[in-house]
Scaffold this active site. Structure first.
Site, mmCIF file in Angstrom:
data_model
loop_
_atom_site.group_PDB
_atom_site.id
_atom_site.type_symbol
_atom_site.label_atom_id
_atom_site.label_comp_id
_atom_site.label_asym_id
_atom_site.label_seq_id
_atom_site.Cartn_x
_atom_site.Cartn_y
_atom_site.Cartn_z
ATOM 1 N N GLY A 1 -21.534 26.678 -4.915
ATOM 2 C CA GLY A 1 -20.744 25.686 -5.643
ATOM 3 C C GLY A 1 -20.998 24.311 -5.068
ATOM 4 O O GLY A 1 -21.287 24.174 -3.871
ATOM 5 N N GLN B 1 -19.202 15.487 -3.769
ATOM 6 C CA GLN B 1 -20.005 15.819 -2.594
ATOM 7 C C GLN B 1 -21.374 15.143 -2.603
ATOM 8 O O GLN B 1 -22.063 15.119 -1.592
ATOM 9 C CB GLN B 1 -20.192 17.345 -2.487
ATOM 10 C CG GLN B 1 -18.892 18.082 -2.200
ATOM 11 C CD GLN B 1 -19.134 19.571 -2.082
ATOM 12 O OE1 GLN B 1 -19.147 20.285 -3.082
ATOM 13 N NE2 GLN B 1 -19.333 20.059 -0.863
ATOM 14 N N CYS C 1 -17.934 25.261 3.509
ATOM 15 C CA CYS C 1 -18.101 24.121 2.606
ATOM 16 C C CYS C 1 -19.407 23.433 2.938
ATOM 17 O O CYS C 1 -19.707 23.214 4.115
ATOM 18 C CB CYS C 1 -16.921 23.154 2.796
ATOM 19 S SG CYS C 1 -17.022 21.682 1.769
ATOM 20 N N LEU C 2 -20.177 23.093 1.918
ATOM 21 C CA LEU C 2 -21.468 22.431 2.152
ATOM 22 C C LEU C 2 -21.292 21.049 2.789
ATOM 23 O O LEU C 2 -22.233 20.496 3.325
ATOM 24 C CB LEU C 2 -22.250 22.305 0.841
ATOM 25 C CG LEU C 2 -22.727 23.624 0.215
ATOM 26 C CD1 LEU C 2 -23.407 23.358 -1.122
ATOM 27 C CD2 LEU C 2 -23.668 24.368 1.147
ATOM 28 N N HIS D 1 -11.933 25.998 -5.060
ATOM 29 C CA HIS D 1 -12.481 25.129 -4.007
ATOM 30 C C HIS D 1 -13.108 23.871 -4.630
ATOM 31 O O HIS D 1 -12.863 22.756 -4.170
ATOM 32 C CB HIS D 1 -13.514 25.936 -3.202
ATOM 33 C CG HIS D 1 -14.179 25.209 -2.080
ATOM 34 N ND1 HIS D 1 -14.022 25.557 -0.758
ATOM 35 C CD2 HIS D 1 -15.025 24.144 -2.072
ATOM 36 C CE1 HIS D 1 -14.729 24.745 0.010
ATOM 37 N NE2 HIS D 1 -15.355 23.873 -0.767
ATOM 38 N N GLU D 2 -13.896 24.068 -5.706
ATOM 39 C CA GLU D 2 -14.601 22.924 -6.334
ATOM 40 C C GLU D 2 -13.620 21.991 -7.047
ATOM 41 O O GLU D 2 -13.767 20.770 -6.988
ATOM 42 C CB GLU D 2 -15.641 23.427 -7.340
ATOM 43 C CG GLU D 2 -16.690 24.385 -6.796
ATOM 44 C CD GLU D 2 -17.314 23.943 -5.500
ATOM 45 O OE1 GLU D 2 -17.475 22.728 -5.281
ATOM 46 O OE2 GLU D 2 -17.633 24.807 -4.672
ATOM 47 N N HIS E 1 -12.108 19.718 -4.665
ATOM 48 C CA HIS E 1 -13.003 18.613 -4.267
ATOM 49 C C HIS E 1 -12.831 17.410 -5.192
ATOM 50 O O HIS E 1 -12.901 16.267 -4.755
ATOM 51 C CB HIS E 1 -14.471 19.061 -4.328
ATOM 52 C CG HIS E 1 -15.002 19.582 -3.026
ATOM 53 N ND1 HIS E 1 -14.991 18.868 -1.857
ATOM 54 C CD2 HIS E 1 -15.596 20.772 -2.719
ATOM 55 C CE1 HIS E 1 -15.540 19.585 -0.877
ATOM 56 N NE2 HIS E 1 -15.910 20.748 -1.383
#
Ligand SMILES: [Zn+2]
Length: 195
Positions: free
Chosen positions: A76, A81, A120-121, A162-163, A166
């Protein structure tokens, strides 16, 4: 996507896959991560704006985000991000599907929740426990402006939550327990000072 075929659900943590990569894939992962905003980048705390225009710019942003997500070995990636304050994310809710959701809205969520470790990226090398609904229904548009509705369960549901967070400037660190947050910040803060 061939590289991803062997993983099972246990290897997925929030938006990150936890697996060993060969040197070439590892190099691509590092290049991709360098293009993804890293904590505590200010963009990660900002609220994204609704998308009103569905044109070539949006479609190329989606293509770029899908590629970055793949190279970064994630499942994701939200626009914030990559420093773009527009409400959209890409994700891989199942092995053979990579989707973009524009103006996502969670319209239904199961009362039943589960606590699981998320990665998380934008927060490398950290996982924290986060409580999420087991099932969610998400509505929005695809990159061409067509209405979409997805009923998600398992890691797809966790990833969508999660996304969506963000896009509101909310990170998994804001959703975890005070103890796990303190521990994670203990790892992250010295790293920020040193880098
Ligand atoms: Zn994330």
């Amino acid at each position: 996507m061939a590289e991803h075929d062997e993983h099972d659900e246990d290897d997925i943590e929030g938006q990150v896959r936890d697996e060993e990569l060969d040197p070439e894939r590892e190099a691509r992962r590092r290049i991709a991560l360098a293009q993804i905003r890293q904590y505590p980048d200010a963009a990660l705390k900002l609220q994204a704006r609704p998308v009103a225009e569905f044109g070539d710019d949006l479609r190329s942003l989606v293509e770029r985000m899908k590629l970055l997500m793949h190279d970064a070995n994630g499942i994701g990636l939200a626009a914030t991000q990559v420093g773009v304050l527009q409400r959209l994310f890409v994700f891989q809710p199942s092995e053979d599907e990579v989707l973009a959701v524009v103006n996502p809205e969670i319209v239904e969520r199961s009362e039943e929740t589960e606590v699981a470790d998320e990665g998380c990226l934008s927060i490398q090398g950290i996982t924290v426990p986060v409580e999420r609904s087991l099932e969610v229904t998400i509505v929005g548009q695809d990159e061409n402006g067509a209405d979409v509705r997805y009923e998600l369960a398992g890691y797809g549901a966790r990833c969508a939550q999660h996304e969506t967070d963000h896009l509101d400037g909310v990170l998994m660190l804001d959703r975890t327990t005070p103890e796990a947050r303190r521990e994670a910040l203990g790892v992250l803060r010295p790293r920020i000072v040193l880098s």
